[in-house]
Design a protein around this motif. Sequence first.
Motif, PDB file in Angstrom:
ATOM      1  N   GLN A 161       0.825  -1.200   0.000  1.00  0.00           N
ATOM      2  CA  GLN A 161       0.000   0.000   0.000  1.00  0.00           C
ATOM      3  C   GLN A 161       0.864   1.257   0.000  1.00  0.00           C
ATOM      4  O   GLN A 161       2.051   1.210   0.340  1.00  0.00           O
ATOM      5  CB  GLN A 161      -0.917   0.006   1.227  1.00  0.00           C
ATOM      6  CG  GLN A 161      -1.896  -1.153   1.273  1.00  0.00           C
ATOM      7  CD  GLN A 161      -2.721  -1.155   2.539  1.00  0.00           C
ATOM      8  OE1 GLN A 161      -2.187  -1.067   3.644  1.00  0.00           O
ATOM      9  NE2 GLN A 161      -4.038  -1.251   2.390  1.00  0.00           N
ATOM     10  N   TYR A 162       0.239   2.384  -0.358  1.00  0.00           N
ATOM     11  CA  TYR A 162       0.918   3.672  -0.363  1.00  0.00           C
ATOM     12  C   TYR A 162       0.421   4.510   0.814  1.00  0.00           C
ATOM     13  O   TYR A 162      -0.632   5.148   0.721  1.00  0.00           O
ATOM     14  CB  TYR A 162       0.649   4.429  -1.672  1.00  0.00           C
ATOM     15  CG  TYR A 162       1.286   3.802  -2.885  1.00  0.00           C
ATOM     16  CD1 TYR A 162       2.591   4.125  -3.253  1.00  0.00           C
ATOM     17  CD2 TYR A 162       0.580   2.888  -3.666  1.00  0.00           C
ATOM     18  CE1 TYR A 162       3.174   3.546  -4.369  1.00  0.00           C
ATOM     19  CE2 TYR A 162       1.157   2.309  -4.783  1.00  0.00           C
ATOM     20  CZ  TYR A 162       2.452   2.647  -5.130  1.00  0.00           C
ATOM     21  OH  TYR A 162       3.031   2.063  -6.237  1.00  0.00           O
ATOM     22  N   PRO A 163       1.154   4.514   1.946  1.00  0.00           N
ATOM     23  CA  PRO A 163       0.722   5.323   3.088  1.00  0.00           C
ATOM     24  C   PRO A 163       0.715   6.811   2.735  1.00  0.00           C
ATOM     25  O   PRO A 163       1.638   7.311   2.083  1.00  0.00           O
ATOM     26  CB  PRO A 163       1.777   5.016   4.159  1.00  0.00           C
ATOM     27  CG  PRO A 163       2.413   3.733   3.737  1.00  0.00           C
ATOM     28  CD  PRO A 163       2.374   3.747   2.247  1.00  0.00           C
ATOM     29  N   LEU A 164      -0.311   7.521   3.176  1.00  0.00           N
ATOM     30  CA  LEU A 164      -0.346   8.967   2.970  1.00  0.00           C
ATOM     31  C   LEU A 164       0.747   9.646   3.788  1.00  0.00           C
ATOM     32  O   LEU A 164       1.223  10.722   3.429  1.00  0.00           O
ATOM     33  CB  LEU A 164      -1.710   9.513   3.344  1.00  0.00           C
ATOM     34  CG  LEU A 164      -2.890   8.925   2.554  1.00  0.00           C
ATOM     35  CD1 LEU A 164      -4.209   9.485   3.055  1.00  0.00           C
ATOM     36  CD2 LEU A 164      -2.724   9.190   1.065  1.00  0.00           C
ATOM     37  N   ARG A 191      -9.637  14.125  11.748  1.00  0.00           N
ATOM     38  CA  ARG A 191      -8.595  13.345  11.093  1.00  0.00           C
ATOM     39  C   ARG A 191      -7.439  13.121  12.070  1.00  0.00           C
ATOM     40  O   ARG A 191      -6.396  13.760  11.999  1.00  0.00           O
ATOM     41  CB  ARG A 191      -8.097  14.051   9.830  1.00  0.00           C
ATOM     42  CG  ARG A 191      -7.138  13.174   9.009  1.00  0.00           C
ATOM     43  CD  ARG A 191      -6.788  13.799   7.669  1.00  0.00           C
ATOM     44  NE  ARG A 191      -6.185  15.103   7.825  1.00  0.00           N
ATOM     45  CZ  ARG A 191      -6.023  15.977   6.833  1.00  0.00           C
ATOM     46  NH1 ARG A 191      -6.446  15.668   5.633  1.00  0.00           N
ATOM     47  NH2 ARG A 191      -5.461  17.136   7.050  1.00  0.00           N
ATOM     48  N   PRO A 192      -7.638  12.178  13.005  1.00  0.00           N
ATOM     49  CA  PRO A 192      -6.585  11.911  13.987  1.00  0.00           C
ATOM     50  C   PRO A 192      -5.423  11.107  13.417  1.00  0.00           C
ATOM     51  O   PRO A 192      -4.360  11.024  14.037  1.00  0.00           O
ATOM     52  CB  PRO A 192      -7.317  11.119  15.069  1.00  0.00           C
ATOM     53  CG  PRO A 192      -8.413  10.414  14.322  1.00  0.00           C
ATOM     54  CD  PRO A 192      -8.841  11.374  13.240  1.00  0.00           C
ATOM     55  N   HIS A 193      -5.629  10.502  12.249  1.00  0.00           N
ATOM     56  CA  HIS A 193      -4.581   9.697  11.624  1.00  0.00           C
ATOM     57  C   HIS A 193      -4.772   9.735  10.105  1.00  0.00           C
ATOM     58  O   HIS A 193      -5.783  10.239   9.610  1.00  0.00           O
ATOM     59  CB  HIS A 193      -4.643   8.250  12.118  1.00  0.00           C
ATOM     60  CG  HIS A 193      -5.946   7.572  11.786  1.00  0.00           C
ATOM     61  ND1 HIS A 193      -6.938   7.369  12.717  1.00  0.00           N
ATOM     62  CD2 HIS A 193      -6.455   7.076  10.607  1.00  0.00           C
ATOM     63  CE1 HIS A 193      -7.970   6.775  12.153  1.00  0.00           C
ATOM     64  NE2 HIS A 193      -7.702   6.595  10.865  1.00  0.00           N
ATOM     65  N   THR A 194      -3.805   9.204   9.391  1.00  0.00           N
ATOM     66  CA  THR A 194      -3.917   9.061   7.937  1.00  0.00           C
ATOM     67  C   THR A 194      -3.819   7.590   7.564  1.00  0.00           C
ATOM     68  O   THR A 194      -3.177   6.793   8.256  1.00  0.00           O
ATOM     69  CB  THR A 194      -2.817   9.852   7.198  1.00  0.00           C
ATOM     70  OG1 THR A 194      -1.535   9.490   7.729  1.00  0.00           O
ATOM     71  CG2 THR A 194      -3.041  11.342   7.340  1.00  0.00           C
ATOM     72  N   GLY A 195      -4.459   7.255   6.458  1.00  0.00           N
ATOM     73  CA  GLY A 195      -4.464   5.880   5.981  1.00  0.00           C
ATOM     74  C   GLY A 195      -3.615   5.694   4.750  1.00  0.00           C
ATOM     75  O   GLY A 195      -2.415   5.984   4.750  1.00  0.00           O
TER      76      GLY A 195
END
Length: 233
Positions: free
Chosen positions: A97-100, A157-161
Amino acid sequence: SHLAGLGDHDSVEKELFRTQTYEISKIYKFRDLLAALPIVSSTEGIAGSRFYLGEPSIDLGWEYGLVNLAAFLAQCMKETIQYDACDENNWDVVDGQYPLSNACGQLGQSYQDYVCPPGEEHMACEFDPDMTIEATTHATWYGAPPPLFCAPRTEERPHTGVWDYNYWCHNPWNDPPESCDVYEGQKAGRFDNGAAKPSRAGRTDVEGCCWWGRGVIQTTGLCNFGKLNYYLG
């Protein structure tokens, strides 16, 4: 003077400033290189360093200069010209996957931690966790990740996917309808922030992660951007 024999702009760009799709770069131009070389190769140079273009006082001095220029252009081609990119692409695949959060650093790096050594701290950019920036260029293959971006963590948006590059985004029959509108020319993909996905360095957010590579040799980090601003304004 030995720059005069490098050829006309069109022929040089057709041979040396071509992308992976065999198009002439829209970002990097031979005329800009010619305008910059007299400045960076002058006796004063920049910050005490200068681009070596040979010495008239030694045999074949100008050829040594052209070899150095060729090496520089080869590095530029590897870094950016072949992709016609100014901003760093999101390219580091983690678990398929490509993490943001790759904006914070790829291959396990942390760009915001690239600080200046003692004695040069006054040139570094200040770290600002509230900064919000979006890159201007990105990869263009089918389903490619969008431009890198940085923004503070929030309750929403406490985190990014990740960027789901396999997602079919053209779904006009859905309710509500979906379209491929994250960036111009998008063919597939979508943001998926359902779960936190760490980068290779373990980041699951993009707060303060505004220091990805930019420019023909990918200037990166608090210190390098600070020095660029300090010497070039």
